[in-house]
Design a protein around this motif. Structure first.
Motif, PDB file in Angstrom:
ATOM      1  N   VAL A   1      29.264  29.125  31.394  1.00 44.35           N
ATOM      2  CA  VAL A   1      30.222  30.217  31.493  1.00 44.35           C
ATOM      3  C   VAL A   1      30.524  30.416  32.976  1.00 44.35           C
ATOM      4  N   LYS A   2      31.627  31.121  33.256  1.00 48.99           N
ATOM      5  CA  LYS A   2      32.029  31.327  34.647  1.00 48.99           C
ATOM      6  C   LYS A   2      31.873  32.795  35.023  1.00 48.99           C
TER       7      LYS A   2
ATOM      8  N   SER B   1      33.468  45.184  39.419  1.00 43.08           N
ATOM      9  CA  SER B   1      33.839  44.083  40.311  1.00 43.08           C
ATOM     10  C   SER B   1      33.445  42.708  39.796  1.00 43.08           C
ATOM     11  N   ARG B   2      32.720  42.621  38.652  1.00 44.86           N
ATOM     12  CA  ARG B   2      32.281  41.330  38.132  1.00 44.86           C
ATOM     13  C   ARG B   2      32.485  41.273  36.622  1.00 44.86           C
ATOM     14  N   ALA B   3      32.655  40.054  36.103  1.00 48.16           N
ATOM     15  CA  ALA B   3      32.796  39.843  34.660  1.00 48.16           C
ATOM     16  C   ALA B   3      32.460  38.389  34.367  1.00 48.16           C
ATOM     17  N   VAL B   4      32.514  38.003  33.083  1.00 54.67           N
ATOM     18  CA  VAL B   4      32.233  36.638  32.662  1.00 54.67           C
ATOM     19  C   VAL B   4      33.448  36.083  31.930  1.00 54.67           C
ATOM     20  N   GLU B   5      33.855  34.864  32.303  1.00 54.19           N
ATOM     21  CA  GLU B   5      34.942  34.159  31.617  1.00 54.19           C
ATOM     22  C   GLU B   5      34.336  33.035  30.783  1.00 54.19           C
ATOM     23  N   LEU B   6      34.693  32.991  29.504  1.00 54.51           N
ATOM     24  CA  LEU B   6      34.174  31.971  28.591  1.00 54.51           C
ATOM     25  C   LEU B   6      35.117  30.774  28.640  1.00 54.51           C
TER      26      LEU B   6
ATOM     27  N   THR C   1      47.140  21.940  35.970  1.00 58.16           N
ATOM     28  CA  THR C   1      46.059  21.319  36.736  1.00 58.16           C
ATOM     29  C   THR C   1      44.885  20.918  35.868  1.00 58.16           C
ATOM     30  N   GLY C   2      44.836  21.411  34.631  1.00 57.03           N
ATOM     31  CA  GLY C   2      43.702  21.124  33.760  1.00 57.03           C
ATOM     32  C   GLY C   2      42.510  22.014  33.983  1.00 57.03           C
ATOM     33  N   THR C   3      42.662  23.085  34.783  1.00 55.31           N
ATOM     34  CA  THR C   3      41.562  24.015  35.015  1.00 55.31           C
ATOM     35  C   THR C   3      41.211  24.729  33.713  1.00 55.31           C
ATOM     36  N   LEU C   4      39.936  24.670  33.329  1.00 58.44           N
ATOM     37  CA  LEU C   4      39.501  25.300  32.087  1.00 58.44           C
ATOM     38  C   LEU C   4      39.422  26.811  32.249  1.00 58.44           C
ATOM     39  N   CYS C   5      39.805  27.531  31.182  1.00 60.97           N
ATOM     40  CA  CYS C   5      39.809  28.986  31.239  1.00 60.97           C
ATOM     41  C   CYS C   5      39.514  29.537  29.854  1.00 60.97           C
ATOM     42  N   GLY C   6      39.523  30.852  29.714  1.00 65.84           N
ATOM     43  CA  GLY C   6      39.236  31.452  28.416  1.00 65.84           C
ATOM     44  C   GLY C   6      39.159  32.954  28.506  1.00 65.84           C
ATOM     45  N   PRO C   7      38.735  33.603  27.425  1.00 62.68           N
ATOM     46  CA  PRO C   7      38.663  35.067  27.414  1.00 62.68           C
ATOM     47  C   PRO C   7      37.617  35.600  28.379  1.00 62.68           C
ATOM     48  N   VAL C   8      37.936  36.729  28.981  1.00 60.41           N
ATOM     49  CA  VAL C   8      37.014  37.426  29.873  1.00 60.41           C
ATOM     50  C   VAL C   8      36.307  38.517  29.081  1.00 60.41           C
ATOM     51  N   VAL C   9      34.982  38.594  29.230  1.00 62.18           N
ATOM     52  CA  VAL C   9      34.169  39.611  28.568  1.00 62.18           C
ATOM     53  C   VAL C   9      33.582  40.536  29.632  1.00 62.18           C
ATOM     54  N   ASP C  10      33.620  41.845  29.363  1.00 62.32           N
ATOM     55  CA  ASP C  10      33.100  42.792  30.341  1.00 62.32           C
ATOM     56  C   ASP C  10      32.758  44.112  29.646  1.00 62.32           C
ATOM     57  N   ASP C  11      32.014  44.957  30.380  1.00 58.39           N
ATOM     58  CA  ASP C  11      31.758  46.339  29.980  1.00 58.39           C
ATOM     59  C   ASP C  11      31.238  46.414  28.540  1.00 58.39           C
ATOM     60  N   VAL C  12      30.117  45.718  28.287  1.00 50.27           N
ATOM     61  CA  VAL C  12      29.548  45.614  26.943  1.00 50.27           C
ATOM     62  C   VAL C  12      28.465  46.674  26.765  1.00 50.27           C
ATOM     63  N   SER C  13      28.507  47.385  25.657  1.00 48.41           N
ATOM     64  CA  SER C  13      27.476  48.377  25.382  1.00 48.41           C
ATOM     65  C   SER C  13      27.062  48.310  23.917  1.00 48.41           C
ATOM     66  N   LEU C  14      25.796  48.593  23.672  1.00 50.75           N
ATOM     67  CA  LEU C  14      25.254  48.641  22.317  1.00 50.75           C
ATOM     68  C   LEU C  14      24.492  49.954  22.157  1.00 50.75           C
TER      69      LEU C  14
ATOM     70  N   PHE D   1      28.535  36.324  22.176  1.00 53.88           N
ATOM     71  CA  PHE D   1      29.964  36.187  22.445  1.00 53.88           C
ATOM     72  C   PHE D   1      30.285  34.718  22.690  1.00 53.88           C
ATOM     73  N   TYR D   2      31.380  34.234  22.102  1.00 48.63           N
ATOM     74  CA  TYR D   2      31.864  32.892  22.437  1.00 48.63           C
ATOM     75  C   TYR D   2      33.352  32.799  22.154  1.00 48.63           C
ATOM     76  N   SER D   3      33.993  31.857  22.805  1.00 45.39           N
ATOM     77  CA  SER D   3      35.420  31.632  22.620  1.00 45.39           C
ATOM     78  C   SER D   3      35.638  30.696  21.442  1.00 45.39           C
ATOM     79  N   ALA D   4      36.567  31.068  20.571  1.00 45.02           N
ATOM     80  CA  ALA D   4      36.848  30.240  19.389  1.00 45.02           C
ATOM     81  C   ALA D   4      37.854  29.139  19.684  1.00 45.02           C
ATOM     82  N   GLY D   5      38.362  29.063  20.910  1.00 44.72           N
ATOM     83  CA  GLY D   5      39.353  28.038  21.247  1.00 44.72           C
ATOM     84  C   GLY D   5      39.107  27.463  22.628  1.00 44.72           C
TER      85      GLY D   5
END
Length: 380
Positions: A244-245, A258-263, A354-367, A342-346
């Motif tokens: 993950v990024k 200021s930070r998050a995770v991109e799948l 350019t072929g740079t890989l990308c995907g949904p960003v996940v942030d601010d998770v609470s349980l 959490f995971y990206s379905a695509g």
């Protein structure tokens, strides 16, 4: 007076060195811009163990300058003008002054130069066995990526080692280029908002690996075993070879803070955390999903969210210019441990071709889980 002045300068230099080796940021000569003496080299190959200032090298290690050619290919130097290339059964090693018991994350950049499945082993000596980082997939158009790896210090002085051991090729020089090595102290138990009942650790992803200022490509967090130290405290990266990024608001759009995770690797990787729960509790998992304003256009961009008590698909229509939506999953806890996934379905790439890989960003998770009356009775 001249002698005293010289001694003062030496003292200041030593103080700066001690501070740099014990604080957050680049390692001393972590970008390899301090050159070895030419008399300690044979062409590009480093011939003496301590030729590169602050580093110890073993095996076939080359000192690479930007613009160096390998056949028809220009070798990529991630930062500045110089880097090292690790050939077969070679390593670079750097001494670190740390605090016993504390957690640390190392960030470094790596670029492939050969066709085979590239990987490097990273380790702390003394410490746990080496961890293997796959670097075969290039996630950006630059030709290199920044990776992170974490450890818990067992001594106050340790050695960080990057080793390349692939012996499946005939060329002894064949191997990855390494550059821009930095360290960050991790808070393995990030403080929570006193007004929050969030059961997840580091749900806003503000605690994570060092991101080099001005580097617009984020930091990759590789797969890990469940007992490994995570560069993202609280979270595990579950995959065979994908990542993950970790991104920042300086270069990307993030939903919160200021930070998050991109799948960025589709179905092949999951972001996971486990928490203690009371069976039968009513739980609500809330989160933000968006795009990083990096041209990741997808309609829909599908995020899969799962727990051991339920799952759902969340479709986010991304124009690649930034934005996010809040969503939630309600479920009943089925056991004493609940896994959040959490995971990206695509699979997605940026729209610039350019072929740079990308995907949904996940942030601010609470349980938040509330034990029901019958669950409370069972606990008595």
């Amino acid at each position: 007076m001249v002698l005293n002045g010289a001694l003062f300068l030496l003292f200041c230099a030593a103080a700066r060195a001690a501070a740099a080796s014990g604080g957050d940021g680049p390692l001393l000569n972590g970008n390899f811009e301090h050159k070895p003496n030419r008399c300690q080299m044979n062409g590009t190959r480093v011939m003496r163990a301590h030729a590169i200032p602050y580093w110890t090298v073993t095996g076939f290690v080359e000192y690479i300058e930007s613009g160096t050619m390998q056949g028809d290919m220009v070798l990529a130097v991630p930062e500045g003008k110089h880097a090292v290339r690790l050939g077969i059964e070679s390593s670079v090693q750097h001494e670190l002054r740390v605090t016993r018991g504390k957690y640390y994350s190392i960030t470094f950049s790596a670029a492939r130069t050969c066709a085979q499945d590239e990987k490097v082993n990273v380790s702390i000596v003394p410490g746990d066995p080496p961890g293997e980082l796959p670097i075969q997939t290039v996630y950006t158009s630059s030709g290199w990526d920044s990776y992170s790896w974490a450890f818990q210090a067992t001594q106050d002085v340790v050695s960080f080692v990057i080793h390349h051991g692939d012996d499946q090729v005939d060329d002894p020089a064949c191997g990855p280029i390494i550059d821009a090595v930095a360290i960050r102290t991790l808070n393995d138990d990030p403080p929570q908002d006193a007004s929050s009942s969030n059961m997840l650790k580091n749900g806003d992803f503000e605690e994570g690996p060092y991101i080099t200022p001005g580097s617009p490509w984020g930091v990759l967090v590789p797969p890990m075993d469940e007992d490994d130290v995570s560069p993202l405290p609280g979270w595990m990266i579950m995959s065979d070879t994908k990542v993950v990024k970790y991104i920042d608001s300086e270069h990307f759009r993030v939903p919160h803070g200021s930070r998050a995770v991109e799948l960025v690797a589709g179905l092949e990787v999951a972001l996971v955390q486990e928490v203690d729960t009371v069976p039968g509790s009513s739980c609500r998992l809330e989160f933000s999903v968006g795009d990083a304003a990096n041209g990741c256009v997808a309609s829909p961009m599908r995020l899969q969210v799962a727990t051991t008590g339920g799952s759902k698909s969340v479709d986010y229509s991304s124009t690649g210019t930034g934005g996010y939506a809040r969503d939630a999953l309600d479920f009943t806890a089925e056991g004493t441990r609940t896994r959040v996934v959490f995971y990206s379905a695509g699979y997605h790439t940026t729209s610039d071709g350019t072929g740079t890989l990308c995907g949904p960003v996940v942030d601010d998770v609470s349980l938040v889980c509330v034990p029901q009356p019958h669950a409370r009775r069972l606990l008595r």
